[in-house]
Design an enzyme around this catalytic site. Structure first.
Site, PDB file in Angstrom:
ATOM      1  CG  ASP A   1      48.410 -16.554  46.767  1.00  0.00           C
ATOM      2  OD1 ASP A   1      47.473 -16.598  46.035  1.00  0.00           O
ATOM      3  OD2 ASP A   1      49.544 -16.407  46.366  1.00  0.00           O
TER       4      ASP A   1
ATOM      5  CE  LYS B   1      45.955  -6.873  40.086  1.00  0.00           C
ATOM      6  NZ  LYS B   1      46.263  -6.552  38.391  1.00  0.00           N
ATOM      7  CG  HIS B   2      45.027 -15.479  44.131  1.00  0.00           C
ATOM      8  ND1 HIS B   2      45.024 -15.530  45.281  1.00  0.00           N
ATOM      9  CD2 HIS B   2      43.643 -15.082  43.925  1.00  0.00           C
ATOM     10  CE1 HIS B   2      43.639 -15.657  45.985  1.00  0.00           C
ATOM     11  NE2 HIS B   2      42.951 -15.287  44.873  1.00  0.00           N
ATOM     12  CB  ALA B   3      51.312 -16.515  43.461  1.00  0.00           C
TER      13      ALA B   3
END
Length: 685
Positions: A329, A318-320
């Site tokens: 990312d 998942k995105h930071a």
């Protein structure tokens, strides 16, 4: 006030094999952190023959996905197992059903006359306010502590602080600990009995957690096994004896079949021979297509599909939340980078074929317009809220960002396009910087754009926020600027587009509890997206200007990789949060661009000699989705909620089941791209 101290009992040590706490002077021993294992489900598509190789690659990828699903899918939930045995002193009414990435924590307050307030925060939440986790009543009678059951996150390490409820500033104890998924823990708060008036906070493991990364490891090993199998098969096919044996076995069966069928007649054989047209095998007069570019695009696209489908619900797919990098990312900027390379190669090719600049400009405008329209109308996240409403439609987006970036970079390259010098001319000029010097007007434009980004980011006054603020807002920065998410970038989007027309659920809400809308594909970040694409243009120029000088190409890729890497080191101070400009996907910070561009040049440094020079790898299976990128991206977004890309899971709180579903769905898109490639179906806009 005292720090937490480890319990001395041997029984506790035996039960706490899986981890321990870490606190102040006498903190409980910290658990050994398991390394994060990133998944890479890959199938090597080596050449079996000119016709069998691509099919082998696609089929092996699908076989790897099915094998992973078979290994990971025994009946029931592998991760959760049996229900936790609740301690005898805990009322069954307090049982809490654990969800994914959660553990159960039982807080035992054995302090007579003292009520406790438990605060929590994630160790990845930079300069965050502590959040109230639970209130624990005081012990009523000796031997009967007050008990409260709570769930804690297992994605990252946790910071727990216990304060006296009556005197909030009085800290009882503080500890840091990495809880394991579906683990069962007890935190015992009591007085010591060594004659000193101290309070001890002991963490006890009632039930060991599960290894939630095991499904990723299995999927990775299956993919690795497939790659090894393909390499072994390729080696066998390179042996003359093995090839002769295969040829004889196939040829003998084919001869018998022809003798016993009508196909053996001369007339029918002539008809079969007519199907093969010699002119189809004539080499094209155009230069061969660079497979490493399509392969790199396919790698970025397949990773994008995998993480968009959920990535097994693992945090590193998942995105930071704000600063830093995860696997998710990486993919979008790589796609932008390789789009820049394709822009230069495509414009150069069309100009060489005699296409006028005016006609090319019309194609650029039309393609940009279509990308933006597809992003707003078809691939819009607000569809999850019901029928699309124009007063709530999200204007920025991935395809919108690609459309704007494509228009700026392609128009810039078209405006200053020059005839491509041949290799002899390059040698006569003996300039190692020809690819840069020939583009000085474009570089000047890019530097001006970047100066605008820096000026707006660090000097634009934002009401209620410090000038130059780069933080997430919310509870970050000790909650001083809760409505300043993204600083100038967020302010510009809300001012020009309106808060209802940008992304409503940014990744910063997970850890930082941000309350304002923020769009990671906003207006200001598009400037650095253009910079990223132009660095991709530079890679394309290197590939074309020095196409007959493999050593020169590799040297330049290495130089750009190191140069951009050093810029990233200077900007970030090799720190996630303490640099001048941290790496941040939400902001598309310049350090994010230089870091990911450095990685991109490194990947091309590996792919070009392997795929285009030596031909050791054909680029399969990633080459096929790379040839049909728009169709695969739009298709995976439109059909992501349809079978067979998604189905009802037996256990929605299982990483294993989500990972199986996401791997199979991703592999299906690779197979679809392969079939379309064989049918010569390409969606181009």
């Amino acid at each position: 006030m005292t720090g937490a101290r480890p319990r001395a009992a041997k029984k506790r040590r035996a039960r706490e094999r899986g981890g321990g706490g870490r606190g102040g002077a006498g903190a409980a021993a910290e658990a050994e952190r398991r390394p994060v294992v990133a998944t890479a489900v890959a199938a090597g598509g080596m050449l079996w023959s000119r016709t069998a190789g691509p099919a082998l690659a696609a089929l092996l990828l699908l076989a790897a996905s099915v094998l992973s699903a078979t290994l990971l899918a025994p009946g029931g939930s592998l991760e959760r197992g049996a229900e936790f045995a609740q301690p005898r002193d805990l009322d069954q009414k307090r049982h809490i059903e654990l969800k994914m990435d959660q553990a159960l924590l039982l807080i035992h307050n054995e302090l007579p006359g003292t009520n406790l307030t438990v605060y929590w925060k994630s160790e990845r939440c930079y300069h965050c306010l502590l959040q109230v986790l639970a209130a624990v009543s005081r012990s009523g009678k000796p031997g009967k502590p007050g008990i409260t059951a709570v769930t804690v996150s297992t994605q990252h390490g946790s910071v727990l602080q216990l304060n006296d409820t009556l005197s909030e500033k009085k800290e009882v104890c503080r500890l840091e600990y990495k809880f394991g998924e579906f683990g069962n823990y007890s935190l015992l708060v009591k007085h010591t009995h060594n004659g000193v008036n101290e309070i001890a906070c002991d963490l006890v493991v009632n039930k060991n957690p599960v290894d939630s990364n095991l499904p990723v490891c299995i999927a990775f090993l299956v993919g690795l096994a497939v790659v090894i199998a393909v390499c072994l098969l390729r080696f066998l096919l390179s042996l003359d004896d093995f090839n002769n044996w295969i040829f004889k076995a196939i040829n003998s069966r084919e001869t018998d079949r022809l003798i016993n069928s009508e196909l053996g007649s001369p007339s029918r054989a002539g008809q079969l021979g007519d199907d093969v047209h010699p002119e189809a095998w004539r080499p094209s007069t155009l230069p061969p297509r660079l497979r490493c570019v399509d392969t790199f695009r396919g790698i970025a696209l397949i990773l994008m599909v995998f993480v968009n489908y959920g990535g097994g619900k693992y945090w590193y797919f998942k995105h930071a939340s704000w600063n830093g990098l995860t696997v998710a990312d990486l993919v979008f900027p790589w796609f932008v980078f390789i789009m820049g390379s394709s822009i230069f190669l495509s414009i150069t090719s069309m100009l060489q074929r005699g296409c006028s600049k005016f006609r090319l400009l019309g194609k650029i405008v039309w393609r940009s317009f279509l990308l933006i329209c597809i992003g707003i109308i078809i691939v819009n996240p607000n569809y999850c809220l019901g029928p699309l409403s124009w007063d709530k439609v999200r204007i920025p987006g991935v395809l919108q960002r690609l459309g704007m970036t494509y228009f700026v970079v392609a128009a810039l390259e078209l405006l200053f396009a020059k005839p491509l010098p041949d290799s002899c001319a390059l040698e006569r000029r003996s300039s190692s910087l020809q690819d840069i010097l020939s583009s000085w007007p474009q570089w000047l434009f890019i530097l001006v754009l970047e100066s605008i980004w820096l000026a707006l980011t660090f000097f634009l006054p934002v009401p209620g926020c410090p000038t130059g603020y780069l933080g997430p807002g919310g509870i970050g920065d000790l909650g001083k600027y809760p409505n300043c998410t993204g600083g100038a970038a967020g302010y510009i989007d809300r001012l020009l587009l309106g808060g209802d027309h940008i992304y409503q659920h940014p990744s910063s809400t997970v850890l930082y509890h941000t309350a304002v809308a923020y769009d990671p594909e906003g207006i200001l970040g598009t400037i650095n997206s253009v910079v990223m694409a132009f660095l991709g243009v530079q890679a394309g120029k290197i590939l074309l200007y020095y196409k007959e000088q493999t050593k020169g190409i590799l040297i330049r890729f290495t130089a750009w990789c190191c140069f951009l890497g050093l810029i990233s080191v200077a900007l970030t101070k090799i720190s996630e949060n303490d640099g001048f400009i941290p790496v941040n996907k939400n902001l598309w910070s310049i350090s994010y661009v230089t870091t990911l561009s450095s990685f991109a040049f490194f990947i091309l440094l590996l792919l070009y000699p392997i795929v285009d020079v030596t031909g050791v790898w054909t680029g399969a299976p990633f080459f096929y989705p790379g040839m049909n990128s728009i169709l695969v991206y739009v298709g995976h977004e439109v059909f992501k909620n349809y079978f067979p890309f998604q189905w009802k899971l037996q256990d929605t709180q299982s990483h294993k089941e989500h990972l199986i579903q996401n791997i199979v769905a991703t592999a299906l898109w690779v197979l679809i791209a392969y079939i379309l490639y064989k049918k010569k179906v390409f969606w181009k806009i």
